[in-house]
Write a protein that holds these residues in place. Sequence first.
Motif, PDB file in Angstrom:
ATOM      1  N   LEU A  37       0.829  -1.202   0.000  1.00 39.38           N
ATOM      2  CA  LEU A  37       0.000   0.000   0.000  1.00 39.38           C
ATOM      3  C   LEU A  37       0.862   1.250   0.000  1.00 39.38           C
ATOM      4  O   LEU A  37       0.625   2.193  -0.770  1.00 39.38           O
ATOM      5  N   ASP A  38       1.892   1.264   0.835  1.00 38.25           N
ATOM      6  CA  ASP A  38       2.783   2.419   0.928  1.00 38.25           C
ATOM      7  C   ASP A  38       3.518   2.647  -0.383  1.00 38.25           C
ATOM      8  O   ASP A  38       3.688   3.784  -0.820  1.00 38.25           O
ATOM      9  N   ALA A  39       3.947   1.568  -1.042  1.00 33.17           N
ATOM     10  CA  ALA A  39       4.659   1.700  -2.316  1.00 33.17           C
ATOM     11  C   ALA A  39       3.756   2.340  -3.367  1.00 33.17           C
ATOM     12  O   ALA A  39       4.195   3.189  -4.150  1.00 33.17           O
ATOM     13  N   ALA A  40       2.480   1.956  -3.368  1.00 38.96           N
ATOM     14  CA  ALA A  40       1.545   2.530  -4.326  1.00 38.96           C
ATOM     15  C   ALA A  40       1.339   4.019  -4.059  1.00 38.96           C
ATOM     16  O   ALA A  40       1.321   4.838  -4.992  1.00 38.96           O
ATOM     17  N   ILE A  41       1.222   4.380  -2.774  1.00 39.37           N
ATOM     18  CA  ILE A  41       1.019   5.789  -2.419  1.00 39.37           C
ATOM     19  C   ILE A  41       2.264   6.604  -2.741  1.00 39.37           C
ATOM     20  O   ILE A  41       2.177   7.722  -3.283  1.00 39.37           O
ATOM     21  N   ARG A  42       3.451   6.056  -2.442  1.00 40.33           N
ATOM     22  CA  ARG A  42       4.701   6.763  -2.758  1.00 40.33           C
ATOM     23  C   ARG A  42       4.824   7.003  -4.253  1.00 40.33           C
ATOM     24  O   ARG A  42       5.256   8.077  -4.700  1.00 40.33           O
ATOM     25  N   SER A  43       4.429   6.016  -5.042  1.00 44.58           N
ATOM     26  CA  SER A  43       4.509   6.142  -6.501  1.00 44.58           C
ATOM     27  C   SER A  43       3.593   7.250  -6.990  1.00 44.58           C
ATOM     28  O   SER A  43       3.964   8.061  -7.854  1.00 44.58           O
ATOM     29  N   LEU A  44       2.389   7.293  -6.432  1.00 44.52           N
ATOM     30  CA  LEU A  44       1.425   8.316  -6.825  1.00 44.52           C
ATOM     31  C   LEU A  44       1.948   9.712  -6.496  1.00 44.52           C
ATOM     32  O   LEU A  44       1.866  10.629  -7.330  1.00 44.52           O
ATOM     33  N   PHE A  45       2.526   9.872  -5.314  1.00 46.31           N
ATOM     34  CA  PHE A  45       3.077  11.171  -4.927  1.00 46.31           C
ATOM     35  C   PHE A  45       4.303  11.533  -5.770  1.00 46.31           C
ATOM     36  O   PHE A  45       4.514  12.706  -6.091  1.00 46.31           O
ATOM     37  N   SER A  46       5.100  10.544  -6.130  1.00 47.66           N
ATOM     38  CA  SER A  46       6.286  10.804  -6.955  1.00 47.66           C
ATOM     39  C   SER A  46       5.898  11.295  -8.336  1.00 47.66           C
ATOM     40  O   SER A  46       6.479  12.253  -8.859  1.00 47.66           O
ATOM     41  N   VAL A  47       4.900  10.650  -8.937  1.00 51.35           N
ATOM     42  CA  VAL A  47       4.431  11.087 -10.257  1.00 51.35           C
ATOM     43  C   VAL A  47       3.835  12.483 -10.153  1.00 51.35           C
ATOM     44  O   VAL A  47       4.086  13.347 -10.999  1.00 51.35           O
ATOM     45  N   GLY A  48       3.067  12.721  -9.102  1.00 51.36           N
ATOM     46  CA  GLY A  48       2.484  14.047  -8.893  1.00 51.36           C
ATOM     47  C   GLY A  48       3.549  15.119  -8.734  1.00 51.36           C
ATOM     48  O   GLY A  48       3.441  16.211  -9.298  1.00 51.36           O
ATOM     49  N   GLY A  49       4.600  14.793  -7.972  1.00 49.04           N
ATOM     50  CA  GLY A  49       5.700  15.738  -7.789  1.00 49.04           C
ATOM     51  C   GLY A  49       6.416  16.044  -9.093  1.00 49.04           C
ATOM     52  O   GLY A  49       6.804  17.188  -9.353  1.00 49.04           O
ATOM     53  N   LEU A  50       6.582  15.004  -9.920  1.00 48.06           N
ATOM     54  CA  LEU A  50       7.238  15.197 -11.218  1.00 48.06           C
ATOM     55  C   LEU A  50       6.400  16.108 -12.107  1.00 48.06           C
ATOM     56  O   LEU A  50       6.934  17.033 -12.739  1.00 48.06           O
ATOM     57  N   LEU A  51       5.104  15.862 -12.165  1.00 46.91           N
ATOM     58  CA  LEU A  51       4.226  16.682 -12.998  1.00 46.91           C
ATOM     59  C   LEU A  51       4.224  18.134 -12.532  1.00 46.91           C
ATOM     60  O   LEU A  51       4.197  19.056 -13.353  1.00 46.91           O
ATOM     61  N   GLN A  52       4.288  18.345 -11.215  1.00 44.82           N
ATOM     62  CA  GLN A  52       4.319  19.715 -10.711  1.00 44.82           C
ATOM     63  C   GLN A  52       5.639  20.392 -11.053  1.00 44.82           C
ATOM     64  O   GLN A  52       5.664  21.574 -11.414  1.00 44.82           O
ATOM     65  N   SER A  53       6.740  19.648 -10.941  1.00 47.29           N
ATOM     66  CA  SER A  53       8.049  20.227 -11.252  1.00 47.29           C
ATOM     67  C   SER A  53       8.155  20.605 -12.734  1.00 47.29           C
ATOM     68  O   SER A  53       8.896  21.520 -13.098  1.00 47.29           O
ATOM     69  N   LEU A  54       7.386  19.910 -13.586  1.00 42.43           N
ATOM     70  CA  LEU A  54       7.370  20.221 -15.020  1.00 42.43           C
ATOM     71  C   LEU A  54       6.362  21.317 -15.351  1.00 42.43           C
ATOM     72  O   LEU A  54       6.220  21.711 -16.513  1.00 42.43           O
ATOM     73  N   GLY A  55       5.658  21.799 -14.328  1.00 42.77           N
ATOM     74  CA  GLY A  55       4.695  22.864 -14.526  1.00 42.77           C
ATOM     75  C   GLY A  55       3.397  22.421 -15.173  1.00 42.77           C
ATOM     76  O   GLY A  55       2.646  23.245 -15.705  1.00 42.77           O
ATOM     77  N   LEU A  56       3.097  21.128 -15.130  1.00 43.90           N
ATOM     78  CA  LEU A  56       1.911  20.604 -15.802  1.00 43.90           C
ATOM     79  C   LEU A  56       0.660  20.688 -14.936  1.00 43.90           C
ATOM     80  O   LEU A  56      -0.430  20.945 -15.433  1.00 43.90           O
ATOM     81  N   CYS A  57       0.798  20.433 -13.637  1.00 45.84           N
ATOM     82  CA  CYS A  57      -0.349  20.558 -12.736  1.00 45.84           C
ATOM     83  C   CYS A  57       0.133  20.472 -11.291  1.00 45.84           C
ATOM     84  O   CYS A  57       1.252  20.009 -11.034  1.00 45.84           O
ATOM     85  N   HIS A  58      -0.696  20.896 -10.373  1.00 45.66           N
ATOM     86  CA  HIS A  58      -0.369  20.788  -8.953  1.00 45.66           C
ATOM     87  C   HIS A  58      -0.414  19.315  -8.563  1.00 45.66           C
ATOM     88  O   HIS A  58      -1.338  18.591  -8.960  1.00 45.66           O
ATOM     89  N   HIS A  59       0.576  18.870  -7.786  1.00 44.48           N
ATOM     90  CA  HIS A  59       0.660  17.438  -7.472  1.00 44.48           C
ATOM     91  C   HIS A  59      -0.572  16.934  -6.721  1.00 44.48           C
ATOM     92  O   HIS A  59      -1.002  15.798  -6.924  1.00 44.48           O
ATOM     93  N   ILE A  60      -1.154  17.770  -5.895  1.00 44.21           N
ATOM     94  CA  ILE A  60      -2.340  17.341  -5.142  1.00 44.21           C
ATOM     95  C   ILE A  60      -3.534  17.147  -6.073  1.00 44.21           C
ATOM     96  O   ILE A  60      -4.306  16.193  -5.925  1.00 44.21           O
ATOM     97  N   LYS A  61      -3.673  18.019  -7.070  1.00 43.28           N
ATOM     98  CA  LYS A  61      -4.779  17.868  -8.014  1.00 43.28           C
ATOM     99  C   LYS A  61      -4.617  16.590  -8.833  1.00 43.28           C
ATOM    100  O   LYS A  61      -5.606  15.913  -9.153  1.00 43.28           O
ATOM    101  N   PHE A  62      -3.378  16.238  -9.179  1.00 42.37           N
ATOM    102  CA  PHE A  62      -3.141  14.994  -9.909  1.00 42.37           C
ATOM    103  C   PHE A  62      -3.540  13.794  -9.059  1.00 42.37           C
ATOM    104  O   PHE A  62      -4.213  12.875  -9.544  1.00 42.37           O
ATOM    105  N   ILE A  63      -3.141  13.804  -7.784  1.00 41.95           N
ATOM    106  CA  ILE A  63      -3.464  12.688  -6.887  1.00 41.95           C
ATOM    107  C   ILE A  63      -4.972  12.569  -6.720  1.00 41.95           C
ATOM    108  O   ILE A  63      -5.540  11.471  -6.794  1.00 41.95           O
ATOM    109  N   ARG A  64      -5.639  13.694  -6.517  1.00 39.89           N
ATOM    110  CA  ARG A  64      -7.097  13.679  -6.364  1.00 39.89           C
ATOM    111  C   ARG A  64      -7.779  13.130  -7.612  1.00 39.89           C
ATOM    112  O   ARG A  64      -8.697  12.308  -7.527  1.00 39.89           O
ATOM    113  N   HIS A  65      -7.331  13.574  -8.768  1.00 36.14           N
ATOM    114  CA  HIS A  65      -7.936  13.128 -10.028  1.00 36.14           C
ATOM    115  C   HIS A  65      -7.738  11.632 -10.218  1.00 36.14           C
ATOM    116  O   HIS A  65      -8.667  10.927 -10.638  1.00 36.14           O
TER     117      HIS A  65
END
Length: 409
Positions: A37-65
């Motif tokens: 479960l933790d690995a899945a959550i970490r992966s989701l946050f990592s992808v969200g962080g990457l998308l935010q660093s690229l200026g594509l979307c806020h990481h929290i909005k990606f996780i929520r979506h």
Amino acid sequence: MMRVFCCVSLLLSLALAYYIYIPLPETVSEPWKLMVLDAAIRSLFSVGGLLQSLGLCHHIKFIRHTVQTLQVLTPVPSGGPKVHDTTFAGVQVRVYESSSVEKGKLKRGLIFLHGGGWALGSTKEQSYDLLCRKMADELKAVIVSVEYRLVPDVHFPQQYDDCLEATKYFLRPEVLALYSVDPEHVGVSGDSAGGNLAAAVAQQVSVDDSILVKFSAQALIYPVLQALDFNTPSYLQNQNVPILYRAALIHFWLEYLNADHSLVYPMLINNHTGKDQKALSKHRSKFDWTTLLSPEFQKNYKPVIPVKGSPKILKKVPALLDVRAAPLLAEEEVLQRTPQAYILTCEHDVLRDDGLMYARRLQQAGVAVTSDHHADGFHGTLSFAFWPLKFEAGERAVLNLISWLNDHL
């Protein structure tokens, strides 16, 4: 070719196992399931962080979506309580009405506030939806689950205001009558950040004389109640235990309070609560775990109080001392007026001591408190009581919560 395939498969398996495995306390509930479960959550946050660093979307909005998309794949239970979405004082809510109450008999009422760091979660999220359906059925109650607005769209105090406004609307005698709710049997509950909001709303309702109907009970599930000491024994003991890491919680706090994330490290070492911070003089005893925690929870940990701190932090983030954000800081005369309480805490949770300290402060104020401590529990346990993410500790937490509400609400 087959040999190459086998070698690649082995290496990928080893890499996956290495990613998933983290050392966990022996007493935590179902450790391997928690690791996955933790690995899945970490992966989701990592992808969200990457998308935010690229200026594509806020990481929290990606996780929520992403979570909301997965919810679409989950079938809606048939039968059970009547469920409908509406608004209370302009705030979106989902109402669950028990259909098993005898005609003409009044029901219990419960405001429920979901967790998620003031940024995640929803009334429609599977775990919360199934929990509210179960509570409505078994308690023969009307459950009002509040869809308060979230970070990054809004910040403190908007989440609190949404919850308070929806609560005040529901507590109006004519609204309770509309839902056939007994005004003598209405409570409030929430988990994690929802527990924070539930505690704050319970305090305000208790002292607001314009609100005629008062809560008869509050049920707080591993609530987050203060942001002045991130070095309590549970913060240190569980700082790397999923699913809520110490540094991650500080990020959630800073998002909620709309503060600069560069403050994470200074707050990790309690630089905002040094002995020279005069603004804290009247509050220190309210979060002094050396007097509020029993020795079994203090263990061998020592307080972390810098001799000289940074005065800029409290000036930049004054909400750190606002009781609407940090209910543990409420004055005793306010706590005295709050209803009987149920507080669930988990041993393997950074927020364990927040809940235990609040239970002690309520007891000192003369409030009846039931402390329910789970030695194998981890943060978020309540959300993992239903398929497909079912933990035995989660099922027990739901059972205990409903049992207490059945006896006290």
